[in-house]
Design an enzyme around this catalytic site. Structure first.
Site, PDB file in Angstrom:
ATOM      1  N   GLU A 180       0.885  -1.287   0.189  1.00 20.07           N
ATOM      2  CA  GLU A 180      -0.009   0.074   0.004  1.00 20.07           C
ATOM      3  C   GLU A 180       0.702   1.071   0.129  1.00 20.07           C
ATOM      4  O   GLU A 180       1.593   1.710   1.041  1.00 20.07           O
ATOM      5  CB  GLU A 180      -1.070  -0.174   1.166  1.00 20.07           C
ATOM      6  N   LYS A 312      -9.127 -15.040  16.264  1.00 24.14           N
ATOM      7  CA  LYS A 312      -9.046 -14.700  14.831  1.00 24.14           C
ATOM      8  C   LYS A 312     -10.388 -14.018  14.394  1.00 24.14           C
ATOM      9  O   LYS A 312     -10.881 -14.486  13.203  1.00 24.14           O
ATOM     10  CB  LYS A 312      -8.527 -15.623  13.758  1.00 24.14           C
ATOM     11  N   ASP A 388       1.376 -14.275  12.973  1.00 28.55           N
ATOM     12  CA  ASP A 388       0.254 -14.816  12.242  1.00 28.55           C
ATOM     13  C   ASP A 388      -0.715 -13.737  11.757  1.00 28.55           C
ATOM     14  O   ASP A 388      -1.561 -13.066  12.497  1.00 28.55           O
ATOM     15  CB  ASP A 388      -0.525 -15.757  13.068  1.00 28.55           C
ATOM     16  N   HIS A 486      -1.357  11.085  -1.697  1.00 24.20           N
ATOM     17  CA  HIS A 486      -1.565   9.826  -2.930  1.00 24.20           C
ATOM     18  C   HIS A 486      -1.188  10.066  -4.190  1.00 24.20           C
ATOM     19  O   HIS A 486      -0.432   9.173  -4.669  1.00 24.20           O
ATOM     20  CB  HIS A 486      -3.019   9.600  -2.643  1.00 24.20           C
TER      21      HIS A 486
END
Ligand code: ADP
Length: 509
Positions: A180, A312, A388, A486
């Site tokens: 990103e 999770k 993880d 951006h």
């Protein structure tokens, strides 16, 4: 099947006479689009060795070699070319998932290469084999039996470094694996502002991984008896002794019980040293439940994880009770730095933080989402350090607070993150590149004197980096700089295929 495999050698020579050049065959396998060398002339001028370079033996010959009981499987496979192993797999003689075991630890890359070919050729697109997905020069010995199965390569993610950031008096580079654009640059800007105010200070207010099994009883009466026993000092002591017998790092901190009809849930909470701890806590929980079963023979353990953990998945219990490392990070930023580095004002930042991160999230019914983009920074560091990534769900829970201080001149800001689930041993932290990143941070592996300190330091660094990310994004929003940032950092169309470029106006919120 490749046309290569349709060829067969009619020459029956003793196998030891074949000086097979696997390398050459491997090149052929890796580049099936390349044309073959000219076949030997039909007058028999070529030697058996030459024939083997260019042609495959028949399936029957390959099977004979492979199934020869005088040799081990890895020895037999070393006598076959990659194409011949593919031939065996296509005919059900070799299981693709077992290639590493069959080839042996010295041929792990070969196992991956052959599996790519097998999968590629049976897929609709047939592109995997010659694709840009890398597979060479990777230490698969750390992967096999630990991190991944059916391996066909690895996915590289760009690694950037934000900062450095001063955390509790130590300067840390902030490793971020991300695709990103603007995320690392933005976090770096936040680090600069935080450093200018003297850096971030952190407190660790909790350290306990949790597991919550679901246990059935014949009736609510028996379930209630069991609950009362676990809640008693005697029951707790017995469960704790059994739990802690499984690891020198697992120290039981608490047991939280609940009933739903005749089903009982117990939330085990334990320290896990420098490990994130899911394996460790599962072993301890199993042992403690054995001790409980001796007392309550009618109980049935439905699942070691009954979602009362909660791992999770979004859950209020994590937000309220904490899971993994619970960290609060705080900093004061001088008003002039807010103006010069962050291009906004203390008043504007505080106002936006309340309206967006507190009221906006409350309006949306959020649980633990009282932040701008904690997950962006946390997940990038998770990927870089072998955590993880699925645990970003609860680990990213965060409340960002901002208020004026020093007579309204300066900014007091903090992030409260109750569930940072990280480790520096086990899981993806064993992989070479991820270990390199942990090493750079000075938290690789087990802490030599104080088990758990490396993982705790990593959690403190993550919370501090999140604070940097929060500051920078909120400032950009407050100043209306988001679109500009951006345009500067994330607009390259040259190297990105248009079809797969998401329209991302800077860090996603
Ligand atoms: P997890 O429980 O996070 O899945 P693993 O079980 O894969 O992690 O790794 C933990 C293993 O590492 C355990 O076998 C434990 O005995 C060992 N270990 C060695 N040093 C430490 C340490 N300082 N903290 C935690 N575990 C450690």
């Amino acid at each position: 099947m490749s046309t290569l495999t349709a060829q067969s050698s009619t020459t029956t020579t003793s196998f030891s006479a074949h000086a097979l050049d696997l390398k050459l065959k491997q090149v052929r396998l890796a580049h099936p689009e390349q044309s073959l060398p000219s076949p030997p002339s039909s007058n028999g001028a070529s030697s058996p060795v030459e024939r083997d370079y260019f042609y495959l033996r028949s399936l029957k010959e390959c099977v004979e070699i492979y199934e020869d009981e005088n040799r081990g499987k890895s020895e037999s496979l070393a006598m076959l070319s990659d194409e011949e192993v593919v031939l065996l797999a296509d005919n059900g003689k070799v299981a693709p998932h077992a290639l590493e075991k069959l080839f042996g630890m010295n041929e792990l890359e070969r196992a991956v290469r052959v599996r790519r070919a097998i999968i590629s050729r049976s897929s609709a697109t047939k592109t995997l084999e010659s694709s840009s997905i890398p597979y060479e020069n990777y230490d698969y010995s750390r992967v096999i039996g630990a991190c991944c199965e059916n391996v066909v390569g690895y996915i590289p993610i760009p690694l950037g470094v934000a900062g450095p950031l001063n955390v509790d008096g130590t300067s840390f580079p902030i490793p971020m694996a991300t695709a990103e654009g603007t995320l690392v640059a933005s976090t770096s800007r936040g680090c600069k502002a935080l450093n200018a105010g003297g850096g971030v200070s952190t407190v660790l207010v909790g350290d306990a991984m949790t597991r919550g099994p679901a246990i059935d009883f014949p009736s609510i009466k028996v379930a209630a008896q069991a609950k009362a026993w676990v809640d008693s000092a005697e029951g707790y002591a017995e469960m704790k002794a059994a739990f802690e017998s499984t690891s020198r790092f697992a120290k039981l901190k608490s047991l939280k019980t609940a009933m739903a009809g005749r089903t009982m849930y117990i939330r085990f909470a334990t320290t896990t040293g420098d490990a994130m701890g899911m394996n460790m806590i599962s072993k301890g929980t199993e042992k403690a439940l054995d001790a409980m079963q001796a007392r309550f023979p009618s109980m049935v353990v439905l699942a070691l994880s009954g979602n009362y953990c909660t791992d999770k998945k979004p859950a209020a219990i994590n937000w309220i009770e904490g899971r993994g490392k619970s960290v609060v990070a705080e900093a004061v930023i001088p008003g002039h730095v807010v103006k010069t580095v962050l291009k906004t004002t203390v008043g504007d930042l505080c106002n936006l933080n309340v309206k967006k991160n507190l009221i906006g999230s409350a309006m949306a019914g959020s649980i633990g989402g009282f932040n701008a983009h904690a997950s962006n920074i946390l997940t990038a560091i998770f990927l870089a350090t072998g955590q993880d990534p699925a645990q970003n769900v609860e680990s990213s829970m965060c409340m960002t607070l901002m208020e004026p201080t020093n007579n309204g001149e300066d900014l007091l800001c903090s992030v409260t993150m109750p569930c940072i689930e990280v480790g520096t041993v086990g899981g993806g932290t064993v992989l070479a590149a991820q270990q390199g990143v942990l090493e750079m941070l000075g938290v690789k592996g087990a802490h030599p004197q104080h088990p758990g300190k490396n993982a705790q330091t990593l959690a403190r660094v993550i919370a501090s980096a999140v604070l940097a990310g929060e500051l920078s994004l909120l400032s950009a929003l407050a100043a209306g700089h988001l679109i500009k940032a951006h345009m500067a950092h994330n607009r390259s169309q040259v190297t990105t295929p248009a079809a797969s470029v998401p329209v991302t106006p800077g860090p996603r919120v």
